[in-house]
Every structure is written in structure tokens, then in C-alpha cells.
Write an enzyme that holds these catalytic residues in place. Structure first.
Site, PDB file in Angstrom:
ATOM      1  N   ASN A 183       3.347  10.728  -5.319  1.00 55.56           N
ATOM      2  CA  ASN A 183       3.170   9.640  -6.278  1.00 55.56           C
ATOM      3  C   ASN A 183       3.481   8.336  -5.559  1.00 55.56           C
ATOM      4  O   ASN A 183       4.638   7.995  -5.331  1.00 55.56           O
ATOM      5  CB  ASN A 183       4.093   9.847  -7.481  1.00 55.56           C
ATOM      6  CG  ASN A 183       3.643  10.992  -8.364  1.00 55.56           C
ATOM      7  OD1 ASN A 183       2.721  10.865  -9.149  1.00 55.56           O
ATOM      8  ND2 ASN A 183       4.304  12.144  -8.192  1.00 55.56           N
ATOM      9  N   GLU A 184       2.429   7.637  -5.191  1.00 52.88           N
ATOM     10  CA  GLU A 184       2.559   6.428  -4.399  1.00 52.88           C
ATOM     11  C   GLU A 184       2.925   5.238  -5.289  1.00 52.88           C
ATOM     12  O   GLU A 184       2.836   5.311  -6.518  1.00 52.88           O
ATOM     13  CB  GLU A 184       1.239   6.141  -3.675  1.00 52.88           C
ATOM     14  CG  GLU A 184       0.759   7.269  -2.783  1.00 52.88           C
ATOM     15  CD  GLU A 184       1.666   7.497  -1.581  1.00 52.88           C
ATOM     16  OE1 GLU A 184       2.298   6.526  -1.120  1.00 52.88           O
ATOM     17  OE2 GLU A 184       1.746   8.638  -1.108  1.00 52.88           O
TER      18      GLU A 184
END
Length: 662
Positions: A183-184
Site C-alpha cells: 500500500n503505497e
């Protein structure tokens, strides 16, 4: 043989009560700035065992209840010690994984069906292949599916998690940009499993997990933030200096989409488990006076005053009683009697760290100098993990030591061959082949044959494919030649230039082999031969590839063996740790600072530039776009500016060192 002594370098000698409070009241006071429960351990192994014990307890509890224990598992280096601890407990028959269900946190996309570097393959290698888990209880996204099927696959993955009653424990590492799973930054609080474009920094970290130069796919199928937060318990792990700042932002900063890990602040049973190095930026460690009463040592007082100077934008000698009182440092006023007394004490302490004589000034009073005057001249060994760390990190100091007539040896610990681009090999082979044709005649066909073989290999080489032994040898020779040229530029005789070629480095991959007694013995032989009065080692343990730490561990292990056997030369030897390639020492920790004039800084730059293969084409520049000579100059100038801002002498640049106490 102690092979991990670098993990015990705690520069501030942090009191145990700061990282391991004795009572709930003390913990509440110390952690008032922390928004996620955070446990700090002095060693990585202790933190990993803490998590493993909790996971084992839950697995056994679920077994007793006749239920599955559902684990969400990430991959990456941070979780490797945890998985090792779980395998150890399984092998000691303390736990069985037969009732465990595993959901892989993410999978790379797109993947070829023959890829050996999938996330689930890493998870099998790290844990699943070593325990008695049922294969049908292992679930993972499919990175080989067509892109138009990914969304439906994600929906079914979420549904499968729910069919087992949700995740009991989620084990996660954290990336340098605050990503969890993949999850950037920008990931939303309500996001579920989906396709995600992987950030460039994250891809570089993942490449190291691959253990080869094969590129990470551009995307991943990842559990979303909402999926992770639905787990009943979450553990987030991080080890080492390079994670310290992102841990501070995650634990003490605001909840923000730019740091997805900060969403863990909203969970009612999330825990951060870290070592002292990763916790080094937390308030209770770096600024404990803001959260609790302190036992004021000289080093802690120096840290407090340099912090106060930066906060109120004043040099040390202009700090007032009012500045102390308004910023939580009234204890120091009581201890020293006045701001003036404290200011003078710390000003003098900092002044005494500055020296133009890193080897000690002969025939001088050395009472207040960082290095002793005698013996003179000294025998000095500079240990350089890669063939350019010496000039990048302490090139100015090396020139001073040579100019001041000390016997300086430089020991290059690894070949550095993996950091040479293929175009450099082509260029040098063109030269060698041309030289052969012009001067050797047609009788010697060996070079021509080898030239053809290497040329063909490089032309057909696939991205990420490991080099042959011959190509690695040539790349090592290129770096040796550059190192010799830099040493000659610094007037170091070539018989004092040593190439140790430690075996742990020679894996041909980014992921190195374990450091062993064989590496230590090579270092030890050099120490016994030179019997140095001064040793310089890399303290830049935030090196993202881990080579600096292993090299320093080899030197410290060799010194420890010499100490155990009563080596007489050790009684008159000091060990100094340098930084510079990836970070710089905090000013409160600096014990020797060597100034450089503009001309000396230019000479340092010229020595770095002798390593031409490490300029624009170097494969491992990290996420810092500056070239190594630019990084070094900026850091050296930054250290000088910090001293200047505190009201001390103003220099062009400075190199800083911390003494390692044996």
C-alpha cells in the site's frame, strides 16, 4: 565467535528504563508522544522472539479451541528474524502449524508462470517450507492471471478471508516510505485488495529481497488498508538505522495517506516492535527530557543543548535561563546553577571534538584532544567496505593522516564487483583486446577468445541475469584499479593497499552470503600483521544493502578475538567509526571532527572521482539522486554549518567520527 557486535553499538548508552520501562506508569509517561503501542528491544533477535511467542501462544490457543488460526503474512527482510524464531519454536516442538491458515499480504504483478521470485515463493522459502502447514491452507493472489481478471480475483480473495472468520494476526514490515504490504503513499483508509503500482523506492527494496538483480514487476496485488485493519491483532516490525525516521513518523506523526503505516494508529490492537536502532528517532530515545525526568550525563546534556539551539535559533553561548525554562530544560538550570555554566561546559566539550590532527598532535598536551599524542607516527588501518567508501566517508582525514607522516593502510573489504555496469566491462575489454592485437601479435589467442565469449554473453544477457565468474572478476579488477589510483592520488604506497575480498560478498547477487569465521580470519590476519594504533571502520549501518554492517561485524569480531587472546597491541589501539555515504553522525555523538579547507574538500572530491565506474552509471545509487561526491560534500558542509550555527569555528567542511569502545 561474536558475529553481530555492530548491533550492540548504542551510542548514547541509552538507559534501559527509556526503552524498557519497569511499570505501567513509567511506560505511560515515556510513551506520551507515541500513538501506537511500541516495544523497543536492544537486539533484533529479542524483538523477533517477542512476536514469535505471541503468535505461538495464539496458534496453540486456537488449537485448544479446535479452531483455525488465520495469519496474514508479509515478506521482506524485516520479517525474516520473526519467521526464523517461529521455525525454531516449531523445530523444538513448541508449536504446530497444522491448524494455521495463511493469507499472503501481496503478490507481484504481472508474473511469468516460470518466475522464481514471486512473493509467495519468498514466503515458502522464509517460513512455509520449514513447518507442517497444510498446503491447502495457504492462499495468495495470483500474479499470473490476466489483468482483466484481477478485480474479480481481489473480490474473491476478500471473500475467502471472510470465510475463515477474518485474520487473527497480521505480520507486516514497513518500507522506507511508510508503505505496508504494498500500500503505497496515497492509499486510502477504506481501500481493500486491489492492483497497485509499486513506487520506485519500494521496488528497489524489493529487489534486495529478491536476492538478485532481476527487476521487480511494476505492480502488485495487495491487501488494502481496510483489509489489514480488519485483522484482530497487527504486528509491525522494523530493524536498523535506515527505518528510524519512518518509524518516528508512523508512531508519533499524524495519520496521513502519505504514510500508509500511520493508519495503524486507528487500530485497537496494533503493536510496533523494533530494535534500538529503528527507535533512535522516537522522542523518548532522542529527546527524553520532553517526556520524563533524566539522569543528566554529559552526552545527554550536549544533545539537549544542541536541540535547544536549533529550536530557538541561537548559538550555545547566547542561550538564556528563559530559553531553558520555556523548553522543558529547567532541570539543567538546577544542575548547573545557570544557563551560562551549562553553555560554557557544552561549548568547551564541542570545541574539544575539533582537531586538525586526527592521528594526534606530537609533542602536544593531549588532555583535551580526541586523539592521544603518542605514539607518533601511528600505524593506521582504514577499513573500507566497498572500494570507494574510504574516500567518500573520510577522504579528507586520510589525506591529513598521510601528510602528518602516519603509516596509513587501506583495506578494501569486498570486491564491489556487483556495483559495476556492463558497459564498463565492454569498455575495458575493448582496450585489452586492442592492446593484445597491437602489441602481443597473433600468437596469443587467449585474450581474443575471452573477449569474444564475454562480448557474446553481455550481448545476450537478460535483465537481472547474474554475471559469469569471468565477468565478475573483470568488474572486480576495474574497482581495484580505481581504488589504487585513488590511493596513489592520496600518496598512499601501493604496498599498504590491501584487497581482502571477503567471501560473504561473492554471491554474484544483491543478497549476500552469511558472514562467517572465514571472513573474520582474513581481517584478523591483517590486524596481526599491521598491529595498528588506529582503526577506522564504517559506522554507516543504514547502508540499504547491508554490506557495511557485515564488514564492520567482521572487524569487530576479529578485534574481539584478539582481545580474548590478550593481544598486546590492542592496549594501544583506538577504533573510530566513520559515516558519510548514507548518513552522518548526530552532533551529540561526535567525538572527533576533522575540518577541511576548500582546497582539501576539492582534493577529496578528486579522489572520489577516481572511482569513475561509480559515477552516473553505478547500479546502486539508492533513492538519493545526488552522485556520491555530491552527497559527501553536502554532508561535510552540513556538519561544518551545524558547528558554525552553534557558535563554534566556521570551516568549509568537516568529517565526523565516533569512538568504538572495545
Amino acid at each position: 565467535m561474536k558475529l553481530n557486535l555492530s548491533s550492540q553499538i548504542v551510542l548514547n548508552k541509552i538507559p534501559e528504563e527509556f526503552y524498557h520501562p519497569r511499570t505501567a506508569v513509567e511506560r505511560s509517561e515515556l510513551t506520551r508522544c507515541e500513538k501506537i503501542p511500541t516495544d523497543i528491544f536492544p537486539k533484533v533477535e529479542e524483538g523477533a522472539e517477542n512476536i514469535a511467542d505471541e503468535v505461538m501462544r495464539l496458534i496453540n490457543q486456537r488449537r485448544h479451541e479446535g479452531r483455525y488460526c488465520v495469519l496474514g503474512l508479509g515478506t521482506g527482510k524485516s520479517l525474516a528474524p520473526v519467521y526464523d524464531a517461529l521455525i525454531d519454536r516449531y523445530e523444538r516442538r513448541l508449536v504446530s502449524f497444522s491448524n494455521v491458515v495463511v493469507f499472503n499480504a501481496y503478490e507481484y504483478f504481472p508474473l511469468d508462470t516460470t518466475s522464481a521470485h514471486s512473493s509467495i515463493a519468498q514466503l515458502h522459502d522464509m517460513l512455509l517450507d520449514h513447518v507442517d502447514i497444510n498446503e491447502q491452507n495457504i492462499f495468495t493472489p495470483d500474479g499470473t492471471c490476466p489483468q482483466d481478471e484481477v478485480q474479480e480475483q481481489c473480490r474473491l480473495y476478500e471473500q475467502r478471508i471472510q470465510s475463515f472468520g477474518g485474520i487473527d494476526v497480521m505480520l507486516l514490515g514497513i518500507g522506507r516510505i511508510g508503505n505496508i504490504a504494498t500500500n503505497e503513499p496515497g492509499s486510502g483508509l477504506t481501500s481493500t485488495s486491489r492492483l497497485m503500482l509499486i513506487d520506485a523506492t519500494s521496488r528497489e527494496e524489493m529487489t534486495m529481497s529478491f536476492g538478485s538483480q532481476e527487476p521487480v514487476p511494476p505492480c502488485s496485488i495487495t491487501m488494502g488498508i481496510a483489509t489489514i485493519l480488519a485483522a484482530r491483532k497487527i504486528f509491525l516490525t522494523a530493524w536498523g538505522d535506515d527505518k528510524a525516521e519512518i518509524i518516528r513518523q508512523t508512531v508519533e506523526g499524524p495519520i496521513t495517506e502519505t504514510i500508509p503505516a500511520s493508519f495503524l494508529q486507528t487500530h485497537n490492537d496494533a503493536h510496533v516492535v523494533i530494535d534500538l536502532a529503528a527507535g533512535a528517532r522516537l522522542t523518548r530515545i532522542v529527546h527524553p527530557w520532553l517526556v520524563t525526568g533524566c539522569k543528566w550525563t554529559d552526552k545527554l546534556t550536549r544533545a539537549a543543548l544542541t536541540w535547544l539551539c536549533q529550536k530557538v535559533h541561537k548559538p550555545i553561548l547566547k542561550l538564556t535561563n528563559k530559553d531553558y525554562n520555556e523548553n522543558g530544560l529547567s532541570e539543567l538550570l538546577a544542575l548547573y546553577g545557570s544557563a551560562y555554566n551549562a553553555n560554557i561546559k557544552i561549548f568547551n566539550d564541542l570545541q574539544h571534538t575539533i582537531t586538525g590532527w586526527p592521528g594526534g598532535k606530537p609533542d602536544a598536551d593531549d588532555t583535551c584532544r580526541p586523539e592521544r599524542a603518542k605514539p607518533y607516527p601511528k600505524r593506521v588501518i582504514v577499513f573500507s567496505p566497498h572500494p570507494d567508501d574510504d574516500v567518500i566517508s573520510m577522504g579528507g582525514t586520510i589525506r591529513r593522516l598521510v601528510q602528518q607522516q602516519h603509516e596509513v593502510h587501506v583495506a578494501y573489504e569486498t570486491s564491489g564487483n556487483i556495483a559495476v555496469g556492463d558497459e564498463e566491462v565492454t569498455r575495458f575489454m575493448h582496450f585489452v583486446n586492442g592492446f593484445n592485437q597491437l602489441f602481443m601479435g597473433s600468437d596469443d589467442e587467449t585474450i581474443a577468445r575471452m573477449y569474444g565469449e564475454i562480448k557474446n554473453f553481455l550481448a545476450a544477457k537478460k535483465e537481472g541475469e547474474p554475471d559469469t565468474a569471468d565477468v565478475r572478476t573483470i568488474k572486480g579488477l576495474i574497482r581495484r584499479g580505481e581504488a589504487r589510483t585513488a590511493c596513489t592520488f592520496n600518496n598512499i604506497p601501493l604496498d599498504r593497499v590491501h584487497f581482502l575480498d571477503l567471501p560473504f560478498y561473492e554471491s554474484g547477487k544483491i543478497e549476500k552470503l552469511p558472514m562467517t569465521e572465514k571472513d573474520v580470519e582474513i581481517v584478523r590476519q591483517l590486524l596481526q600483521e599491521v598491529k595498528p594504533h588506529q582503526i577506522y571502520v564504517a559506522g554507516d549501518l543504514a547502508d540499504p544493502h547491508g554490506t557495511h554492517r557485515k564488514c564492520t561485524d567482521a572487524v569487530l569480531a576479529a578485534l574481539d578475538l584478539e582481545k580474548e587472546e590478550g593481544a598486546e597491541w590492542l592496549a594501544d589501539c583506538r577504533v573510530w567509526m566513520y559515516r558519510g555515504a548514507w548518513a552522518e553522525w548526530e552532533i551529540e555523538n561526535i567525538e572527533m571532527c576533522v575540518p577541511m579547507s576548500p582546497e582539501e574538500l576539492r582534493a577529496k572530491r578528486n579522489a572520489i572521482l577516481k572511482h569513475s565506474s561509480q559515477m552516473e552509471s553505478a547500479p546502486f545509487m539508492g533513492n538519493d539522486e545526488r552522485l556520491f561526491w555530491q552527497r559527501a560534500e553536502d554532508r561535510n558542509r552540513g556538519t561544518a554549518k551545524l558547528y558554525d550555527d552553534l557558535g563554534l569555528a566556521c570551516y568549509e567542511a568537516m568529517e565526523a567520527f565516533v569512538e568504538y569502545k572495545m
